[in-house]
Design an enzyme around this catalytic site. Sequence first.
Site: not given
Length: 308
Positions: A135, A138-139
């Site tokens: 992701c 997200c990261d």
Amino acid sequence: MNKEKLVILGSGPAGLTAAIYAARADLKPLVLEGPHPGGQLMTTTDVENFPGFPDGIMGPQLIDNMRKQAQKFGARCEMKAVSRVDFSDPKSLKMTVNGEEVTADSVIIATGSVARWLNLGKGEEKYWGKGYTACATCDGAFFRGKAVAIVGGGDSACEEATFLTKFADKVYLIHRRKELRASKPMQQRVFENDKIEVIWNQNVTELRGDPLLESVELTETDTGEKSELKINGLFMGIGHDPSTKFLDDSLELTNGYIKVENHTNTSVPSVFVGGDVADWHYQQAISAAGWGCMAALDAEAYLTSLEA
Ligand code: NAP
């Protein structure tokens, strides 16, 4: 045979948010958590983009909180999976659950999707949360000023490679062929970005580093020649598989994802959907949660209409 008012399939953010709303509406939902309770958040470490947690929260903790919140209002969460459904009678939806038949007036499907990983069989799971992730949204921010790579040649890989250049100094896009599958505008963005270097005709065949990811082994697809690429982060952009196998032909699908109309309606009037099992695009915990909420509200309205 167990007869239920509302059964929710899946226990990621969509399923559990649906459970919170449905339980608060006194529908006493039965949540069948599925083969991987908690879904993709269970393999995520720090979640920094879920509103309400300014210091971030670990993925499994977030799921645990949601489950407790749903149970507090009367949701029954069971670690069981549905293997078959028969939705031919919308007034009596049938499911096979651990060998038993369960029927329901309404069902919310929130079974999510599974990111495709390399599956090299060389223990690469140990790098989950240590540089190996599926992701970028997200990261990506964890890799400010670092070198990262994304595997894939489709729209997701190209979009995420471009997104990652906001943080990383260098982004390698590793593709197994000599041409990208992505749409032309998406490709254009990749080619015009100075921070992105496309590595053609290569597969990632090993992850290296201890304990954090430090490099990957690349293997040329035609010649088999091996090389090493030093990176701090490896992102998967090779697609997702929506968890729809158990549905067989019971609902209409689009590209494998459940076909949706009017926000949460499926091709069966008593079956509603929320989250990544119908979402090839956003695939975020918060968008899944929001969609789960909508599915519960629509299921509630449907069940109320039965009583009228
Ligand atoms: P995708 O289109 O299926 O592309 C997957 C890519 O990963 C392909 O390039 C494929 O290579 C590669 N791949 C698959 N398995 C692999 C493996 N084991 N090892 C190495 N490479 C592998 O998936 P996606 O990019 O996630 O897109 C899914 C759908 O969402 C598509 O319809 C796409 O158009 C859409 N989408 C749209 C947008 C947008 O419009 N903004 C953004 C994201 C996604 P090959 O090319 O060799 O098969």
